[in-house]
Design a protein around this motif. Structure first.
Motif, PDB file in Angstrom:
ATOM      1  N   LEU A  38      22.701 -13.899  10.540  1.00  0.00           N
ATOM      2  CA  LEU A  38      23.887 -13.139  10.119  1.00  0.00           C
ATOM      3  C   LEU A  38      23.677 -12.618   8.703  1.00  0.00           C
ATOM      4  O   LEU A  38      23.262 -13.380   7.815  1.00  0.00           O
ATOM      5  N   ARG A  39      23.964 -11.343   8.524  1.00  0.00           N
ATOM      6  CA  ARG A  39      23.972 -10.738   7.205  1.00  0.00           C
ATOM      7  C   ARG A  39      25.313 -10.032   7.012  1.00  0.00           C
ATOM      8  O   ARG A  39      25.890  -9.517   7.965  1.00  0.00           O
ATOM      9  N   VAL A  40      25.791 -10.012   5.787  1.00  0.00           N
ATOM     10  CA  VAL A  40      26.981  -9.228   5.450  1.00  0.00           C
ATOM     11  C   VAL A  40      26.565  -8.204   4.408  1.00  0.00           C
ATOM     12  O   VAL A  40      26.050  -8.555   3.336  1.00  0.00           O
ATOM     13  N   LEU A  41      26.773  -6.937   4.746  1.00  0.00           N
ATOM     14  CA  LEU A  41      26.342  -5.806   3.932  1.00  0.00           C
ATOM     15  C   LEU A  41      27.556  -5.125   3.326  1.00  0.00           C
ATOM     16  O   LEU A  41      28.494  -4.775   4.043  1.00  0.00           O
ATOM     17  N   GLU A  42      27.551  -4.933   2.008  1.00  0.00           N
ATOM     18  CA  GLU A  42      28.601  -4.165   1.340  1.00  0.00           C
ATOM     19  C   GLU A  42      28.009  -2.847   0.857  1.00  0.00           C
ATOM     20  O   GLU A  42      26.991  -2.847   0.152  1.00  0.00           O
ATOM     21  N   LEU A  43      28.644  -1.740   1.254  1.00  0.00           N
ATOM     22  CA  LEU A  43      28.184  -0.411   0.865  1.00  0.00           C
ATOM     23  C   LEU A  43      29.220   0.264  -0.014  1.00  0.00           C
ATOM     24  O   LEU A  43      30.416   0.294   0.323  1.00  0.00           O
ATOM     25  N   ALA A  44      28.781   0.798  -1.142  1.00  0.00           N
ATOM     26  CA  ALA A  44      29.650   1.623  -1.984  1.00  0.00           C
ATOM     27  C   ALA A  44      29.881   2.964  -1.297  1.00  0.00           C
ATOM     28  O   ALA A  44      29.113   3.360  -0.404  1.00  0.00           O
ATOM     29  N   PRO A  45      30.931   3.704  -1.667  1.00  0.00           N
ATOM     30  CA  PRO A  45      31.158   5.020  -1.054  1.00  0.00           C
ATOM     31  C   PRO A  45      29.927   5.918  -1.176  1.00  0.00           C
ATOM     32  O   PRO A  45      29.318   6.033  -2.240  1.00  0.00           O
ATOM     33  N   GLY A  46      29.540   6.494  -0.052  1.00  0.00           N
ATOM     34  CA  GLY A  46      28.395   7.397  -0.017  1.00  0.00           C
ATOM     35  C   GLY A  46      27.046   6.712   0.067  1.00  0.00           C
ATOM     36  O   GLY A  46      26.015   7.385   0.128  1.00  0.00           O
ATOM     37  N   ALA A  47      27.020   5.371   0.109  1.00  0.00           N
ATOM     38  CA  ALA A  47      25.751   4.631   0.114  1.00  0.00           C
ATOM     39  C   ALA A  47      25.253   4.422   1.544  1.00  0.00           C
ATOM     40  O   ALA A  47      26.000   4.545   2.516  1.00  0.00           O
ATOM     41  N   SER A  48      23.971   4.073   1.643  1.00  0.00           N
ATOM     42  CA  SER A  48      23.374   3.797   2.945  1.00  0.00           C
ATOM     43  C   SER A  48      22.393   2.636   2.817  1.00  0.00           C
ATOM     44  O   SER A  48      21.991   2.255   1.710  1.00  0.00           O
ATOM     45  N   HIS A  49      21.998   2.103   3.962  1.00  0.00           N
ATOM     46  CA  HIS A  49      21.063   0.974   3.993  1.00  0.00           C
ATOM     47  C   HIS A  49      20.202   1.081   5.240  1.00  0.00           C
ATOM     48  O   HIS A  49      20.693   1.405   6.329  1.00  0.00           O
ATOM     49  N   LEU A  50      18.913   0.791   5.091  1.00  0.00           N
ATOM     50  CA  LEU A  50      17.993   0.828   6.217  1.00  0.00           C
ATOM     51  C   LEU A  50      17.779  -0.597   6.739  1.00  0.00           C
ATOM     52  O   LEU A  50      17.297  -1.470   6.019  1.00  0.00           O
ATOM     53  N   GLY A 108      32.398   0.213   2.518  1.00  0.00           N
ATOM     54  CA  GLY A 108      32.962  -0.841   3.349  1.00  0.00           C
ATOM     55  C   GLY A 108      32.087  -2.070   3.396  1.00  0.00           C
ATOM     56  O   GLY A 108      31.079  -2.186   2.687  1.00  0.00           O
ATOM     57  N   ARG A 109      32.495  -2.981   4.252  1.00  0.00           N
ATOM     58  CA  ARG A 109      31.796  -4.259   4.417  1.00  0.00           C
ATOM     59  C   ARG A 109      31.473  -4.417   5.902  1.00  0.00           C
ATOM     60  O   ARG A 109      32.351  -4.241   6.764  1.00  0.00           O
ATOM     61  N   PHE A 110      30.232  -4.796   6.199  1.00  0.00           N
ATOM     62  CA  PHE A 110      29.759  -4.784   7.579  1.00  0.00           C
ATOM     63  C   PHE A 110      28.966  -6.056   7.875  1.00  0.00           C
ATOM     64  O   PHE A 110      28.103  -6.448   7.094  1.00  0.00           O
ATOM     65  N   ALA A 111      29.281  -6.683   9.000  1.00  0.00           N
ATOM     66  CA  ALA A 111      28.513  -7.834   9.460  1.00  0.00           C
ATOM     67  C   ALA A 111      27.367  -7.340  10.329  1.00  0.00           C
ATOM     68  O   ALA A 111      27.543  -6.463  11.176  1.00  0.00           O
ATOM     69  N   LEU A 112      26.196  -7.915  10.112  1.00  0.00           N
ATOM     70  CA  LEU A 112      25.037  -7.658  10.945  1.00  0.00           C
ATOM     71  C   LEU A 112      24.704  -8.981  11.635  1.00  0.00           C
ATOM     72  O   LEU A 112      24.154  -9.894  11.023  1.00  0.00           O
ATOM     73  N   ALA A 113      25.109  -9.090  12.901  1.00  0.00           N
ATOM     74  CA  ALA A 113      24.903 -10.306  13.679  1.00  0.00           C
ATOM     75  C   ALA A 113      23.620 -10.156  14.475  1.00  0.00           C
ATOM     76  O   ALA A 113      23.437  -9.162  15.184  1.00  0.00           O
ATOM     77  N   GLY A 114      22.706 -11.133  14.357  1.00  0.00           N
ATOM     78  CA  GLY A 114      21.394 -10.968  14.968  1.00  0.00           C
ATOM     79  C   GLY A 114      20.906 -12.191  15.714  1.00  0.00           C
ATOM     80  O   GLY A 114      21.403 -13.302  15.528  1.00  0.00           O
TER      81      GLY A 114
END
Length: 275
Positions: A38-50, A108-114
């Motif tokens: 499990l990871r929790v990712l927080e992205l600022a407005p306009g941000a991205s993540h690979l 926003g804030r996003f869970a990455l369940a793996g």
């Protein structure tokens, strides 16, 4: 009774398991097991993540806000939700060995369940309209379950994931139950992660794990927003929400069994009179 944590870092307090872009990063190696992540990712407005999926399948689940997930030549737009207490959300499935770009215009804030897995399934979106919602228990044990990736509701190779909403003052994950043995037709061996968010700035809850075998996990933890609890074994429950503060938890499970199934065994000392 001596309530002690006999396992390494079974209660991860908010911020203590952060790594890189993640406010929470639990991989099988850190947990000391073989599959669940499990990871929790927080992205600022306009941000991205690979996201590099590697040997695991992943579900991108909005906790607060929406995002787009671009992978395997397709873009999945996730409307998301205001927060975890606002209802169900759509989500995206990312297969193993894929790369996925997660981007959010408003942040926003996003869970990455793996889960580590063998089969490579197609990338696809899980729409809100297809998320089964179950009201479980009654009285002070009533809670609501979002079975978005439960066994039998959404096709994954090994990953099982659900959300549980417990009203303030109520108990959930009750009666205590376990799934730490492979017993065909009765119990499936599953590693489990609980990730918590609590409604209200000063809210909290409690999570109990009691041993199912000599030397097994023994934990009584006060949990707050952003905390996680690892369940490698043992009777887990209850999960208790403080009065006036609703409790949310995300359950992420996976295990070595030949079938993707959720089979549990209830604690025999706590089932009589349960409603």
């Amino acid at each position: 009774m001596d309530h002690r944590d006999t396992g390494p870092d079974r209660h991860l307090r908010a911020g203590t398991a952060a790594a890189g872009p993640y406010t929470l990063d639990i991989d099988p190696g850190r947990a000391g097991w073989g599959y669940s992540a499990l990871r929790v990712l927080e992205l600022a407005p306009g941000a991205s993540h690979l996201l590099e999926a590697g040997d695991s399948e992943w579900i991108v689940l909005p906790l607060a806000g929406g995002c787009s997930v671009h992978t395997e030549g397709t873009t999945m737009e996730l409307l998301g939700r205001e927060n975890v207490f606002a209802g169900v959300t759509d989500f995206a499935y990312v297969p193993r060995d894929a790369r996925a770009l997660i981007a959010s215009g408003a942040g926003g804030r996003f869970a990455l369940a793996g889960a580590r897995c063998e089969r490579r399934l197609p990338a696809r979106r899980g729409p809100v309209s297809e998320v089964p919602v179950e009201d479980r228990g009654s009285g002070t044990c009533a809670r609501r379950v979002h079975n978005f990736a439960a066994a039998g509701t959404f096709d994954c190779d090994r990953l099982i994931a659900v959300e549980v909403l417990t009203p303030g003052g109520n108990w959930s994950s009750y009666p205590p139950h376990k799934h730490d043995e492979h017993r065909p037709g009765e119990e499936a061996e599953l590693e489990e992660i609980y990730y918590f968010e609590i409604d209200g700035e000063h809210g909290f809850g409690y999570q109990r794990i009691s041993p199912s075998r000599p030397g097994g996990t023994d934990l009584l933890a006060e949990v707050r927003s952003g905390d996680a609890v690892l369940v490698p074994d043992g009777w887990h429950g209850p999960s208790i929400a403080a009065p006036g503060h609703g409790m949310y938890y995300l359950n992420v499970m996976a295990g070595p069994g030949p079938e993707r199934e959720w089979r549990i065994c209830f604690h025999p000392d706590h089932t009589e009179g349960y409603r």
